[in-house]
Structures are given as C-alpha cells and as structure tokens.
Design a protein around this motif. Structure first.
Motif, PDB file in Angstrom:
ATOM      1  N   UNK A  41      24.466  80.390  44.465  1.00 45.57           N
ATOM      2  CA  UNK A  41      25.570  80.631  43.706  1.00 45.57           C
ATOM      3  C   UNK A  41      25.663  80.021  42.582  1.00 45.57           C
ATOM      4  N   UNK A  42      25.306  78.526  42.351  1.00 51.15           N
ATOM      5  CA  UNK A  42      25.337  77.870  41.285  1.00 51.15           C
ATOM      6  C   UNK A  42      23.988  76.752  41.016  1.00 51.15           C
ATOM      7  N   UNK A  43      24.052  76.100  39.810  1.00 48.90           N
ATOM      8  CA  UNK A  43      23.230  75.364  39.567  1.00 48.90           C
ATOM      9  C   UNK A  43      23.631  73.897  39.261  1.00 48.90           C
ATOM     10  N   UNK A  44      23.205  72.835  39.512  1.00 44.32           N
ATOM     11  CA  UNK A  44      23.670  71.321  39.228  1.00 44.32           C
ATOM     12  C   UNK A  44      22.834  70.616  38.696  1.00 44.32           C
ATOM     13  N   UNK A  45      22.835  70.194  37.275  1.00 43.08           N
ATOM     14  CA  UNK A  45      21.775  69.238  36.771  1.00 43.08           C
ATOM     15  C   UNK A  45      22.433  67.942  36.379  1.00 43.08           C
ATOM     16  N   UNK A  46      22.278  66.755  36.914  1.00 45.06           N
ATOM     17  CA  UNK A  46      22.873  65.526  36.431  1.00 45.06           C
ATOM     18  C   UNK A  46      21.917  64.585  35.780  1.00 45.06           C
ATOM     19  N   UNK A  47      22.308  64.210  34.504  1.00 47.59           N
ATOM     20  CA  UNK A  47      21.439  63.030  33.744  1.00 47.59           C
ATOM     21  C   UNK A  47      22.507  61.939  33.657  1.00 47.59           C
ATOM     22  N   UNK A  48      21.962  60.615  33.445  1.00 45.96           N
ATOM     23  CA  UNK A  48      23.034  59.671  33.058  1.00 45.96           C
ATOM     24  C   UNK A  48      23.799  59.824  32.092  1.00 45.96           C
ATOM     25  N   UNK A  49      23.360  60.773  31.097  1.00 47.38           N
ATOM     26  CA  UNK A  49      24.404  60.961  29.706  1.00 47.38           C
ATOM     27  C   UNK A  49      25.312  62.075  30.146  1.00 47.38           C
ATOM     28  N   UNK A  50      25.007  63.218  30.931  1.00 45.49           N
ATOM     29  CA  UNK A  50      25.877  64.246  31.137  1.00 45.49           C
ATOM     30  C   UNK A  50      25.459  64.961  32.462  1.00 45.49           C
ATOM     31  N   UNK A  51      26.512  65.850  32.891  1.00 55.12           N
ATOM     32  CA  UNK A  51      26.320  66.656  34.079  1.00 55.12           C
ATOM     33  C   UNK A  51      26.404  68.071  33.552  1.00 55.12           C
ATOM     34  N   UNK A  52      25.420  69.018  34.135  1.00 54.53           N
ATOM     35  CA  UNK A  52      25.762  70.414  33.814  1.00 54.53           C
ATOM     36  C   UNK A  52      25.700  71.280  35.054  1.00 54.53           C
ATOM     37  N   UNK A  53      26.885  71.959  35.343  1.00 49.01           N
ATOM     38  CA  UNK A  53      27.153  72.923  36.392  1.00 49.01           C
ATOM     39  C   UNK A  53      27.105  74.426  35.954  1.00 49.01           C
ATOM     40  N   UNK A  54      26.290  75.189  36.340  1.00 48.30           N
ATOM     41  CA  UNK A  54      26.051  76.691  35.922  1.00 48.30           C
ATOM     42  C   UNK A  54      26.407  77.475  37.145  1.00 48.30           C
ATOM     43  N   UNK A  55      27.296  78.244  36.698  1.00 52.69           N
ATOM     44  CA  UNK A  55      27.533  79.375  37.896  1.00 52.69           C
ATOM     45  C   UNK A  55      27.213  80.734  37.208  1.00 52.69           C
ATOM     46  N   UNK A  56      27.155  81.681  37.973  1.00 43.70           N
ATOM     47  CA  UNK A  56      27.059  83.060  37.279  1.00 43.70           C
ATOM     48  C   UNK A  56      28.035  83.361  36.202  1.00 43.70           C
ATOM     49  N   UNK A  57      29.148  82.980  36.428  1.00 49.35           N
ATOM     50  CA  UNK A  57      30.338  83.239  35.578  1.00 49.35           C
ATOM     51  C   UNK A  57      30.570  82.413  34.463  1.00 49.35           C
ATOM     52  N   UNK A  58      30.128  80.992  34.575  1.00 47.85           N
ATOM     53  CA  UNK A  58      30.419  80.280  33.527  1.00 47.85           C
ATOM     54  C   UNK A  58      29.329  78.923  33.679  1.00 47.85           C
ATOM     55  N   UNK A  59      29.631  78.003  32.725  1.00 51.63           N
ATOM     56  CA  UNK A  59      28.820  76.797  32.667  1.00 51.63           C
ATOM     57  C   UNK A  59      29.448  75.750  32.247  1.00 51.63           C
ATOM     58  N   UNK A  60      29.396  74.481  32.724  1.00 52.95           N
ATOM     59  CA  UNK A  60      30.251  73.471  32.725  1.00 52.95           C
ATOM     60  C   UNK A  60      29.302  72.333  32.419  1.00 52.95           C
ATOM     61  N   UNK A  61      29.600  71.659  31.273  1.00 50.59           N
ATOM     62  CA  UNK A  61      28.786  70.424  30.808  1.00 50.59           C
ATOM     63  C   UNK A  61      29.833  69.426  30.662  1.00 50.59           C
ATOM     64  N   UNK A  62      29.468  68.383  31.257  1.00 48.38           N
ATOM     65  CA  UNK A  62      30.473  67.129  31.238  1.00 48.38           C
ATOM     66  C   UNK A  62      29.813  65.764  30.718  1.00 48.38           C
ATOM     67  N   UNK A  63      30.261  65.329  29.692  1.00 51.19           N
ATOM     68  CA  UNK A  63      29.974  63.957  28.987  1.00 51.19           C
ATOM     69  C   UNK A  63      30.763  62.897  29.175  1.00 51.19           C
ATOM     70  N   UNK A  64      30.538  61.839  29.313  1.00 50.95           N
ATOM     71  CA  UNK A  64      31.640  60.803  28.944  1.00 50.95           C
ATOM     72  C   UNK A  64      32.610  60.835  28.153  1.00 50.95           C
ATOM     73  N   UNK A  65      32.426  61.626  27.014  1.00 49.96           N
ATOM     74  CA  UNK A  65      33.254  61.518  25.839  1.00 49.96           C
ATOM     75  C   UNK A  65      34.007  63.031  25.678  1.00 49.96           C
ATOM     76  N   UNK A  66      33.350  64.152  26.509  1.00 49.32           N
ATOM     77  CA  UNK A  66      33.822  65.293  26.194  1.00 49.32           C
ATOM     78  C   UNK A  66      33.458  66.314  27.481  1.00 49.32           C
ATOM     79  N   UNK A  67      34.074  67.477  27.515  1.00 51.42           N
ATOM     80  CA  UNK A  67      33.768  68.474  28.550  1.00 51.42           C
ATOM     81  C   UNK A  67      33.757  69.825  27.701  1.00 51.42           C
ATOM     82  N   UNK A  68      32.612  70.692  28.276  1.00 54.03           N
ATOM     83  CA  UNK A  68      32.207  71.831  27.562  1.00 54.03           C
ATOM     84  C   UNK A  68      32.260  72.989  28.788  1.00 54.03           C
TER      85      UNK A  68
END
Length: 134
Positions: A41-68
């Motif tokens: 159902x989804x993909x999670x990629x974690x770096x020290x700098x940010x986190x990426x969570x991908x779903x078929x419907x949407x994508x979330x990228x989380x940095x310490x400073x902002x969220x996309x």
C-alpha cells in the motif's frame, strides 16, 4: 560477498553496505544512511535529513524545517512561518500576518487591517473604514 539467512516466514540478506529483509507483507532495505520499507500500500524512505512516505494517492516528505504533501490534484508545503497550497488553478500562501491567493485571473492579499484584490484591469483595496477601486 553477502550473507543470506532464511526463516520460514522471511529471508534476510546482508551485504557489507546494506541489509534486505523480505516478508510476505513488506520489504525492508537498511543502509547506514537510510532505511526503505515497502508495503503493497505504501513506501517509507527515511534519511537523517528527511522522511518520505509514498502512497498511491499522495506523497509525504518531512524535513526538520518543513513538510511537503503532494496529491495528484494539489501540493501542500508547511513551514513554521507559513503554509503554501498549490493547485493547478491557483496558489494559496498563508503567513501569520497575511494571506495571499493567486489565480490566473486575479490576486488576493488579505491582512488583518485590509484586503487587496488585483485584476489585470483594476485594483480593489478594502479597509474597515473605506474602499479604493483603481
């Protein structure tokens, strides 16, 4: 070059640079610098700098400073100081002090004290006490 360990439920493969663990429900790939977890159902990629969570419907990228957050229809970017929402038709930017809405036909800027609306043909400024149309 690598080590393979298989359990009845899942295999684990270790390379010098990364580790792969496979399960019927998901796959985990771990590097020293980042981690990837894939579900059906989804993909999670974690770096020290940010986190990426991908779903078929949407994508979330989380940095310490902002969220996309990206959907097929629009994009949302959140900072501590302001918020940006972009559609194909218009853009909204919200600060603590004012709000900006840009469309293909006009621009709206709203402050607590007044409102400005700009078209290609004219400009409207509204205060609580008076109205200006240019």
């Amino acid at each position: 070059a690598h080590l393979v360990v298989r359990w009845p439920a899942h295999p684990v493969v270790r390379w010098p640079s990364h580790l792969v663990a496979g399960r019927p429900t998901h796959l985990i790939v771990r590097w020293p610098t980042h981690l990837v977890v894939r579900w059906s159902t989804h993909l999670v990629i974690s770096w020290p700098a940010h986190l990426v969570v991908g779903w078929p419907a949407h994508l979330v990228v989380l940095w310490p400073t902002h969220l996309v957050v990206r959907w097929p229809t629009h994009l949302v970017i959140t900072w501590p100081t302001h918020l940006v929402v972009r559609w194909s038709t218009h853009l909204v930017v919200r600060w603590s002090t004012h709000l900006v809405v840009r469309r293909s036909t006009h621009l709206v800027v709203r402050w607590p004290a007044h409102l400005v609306v700009r078209w290609p043909t004219h400009l409207v400024i509204i205060w609580t006490t008076h109205l200006v149309v240019l």
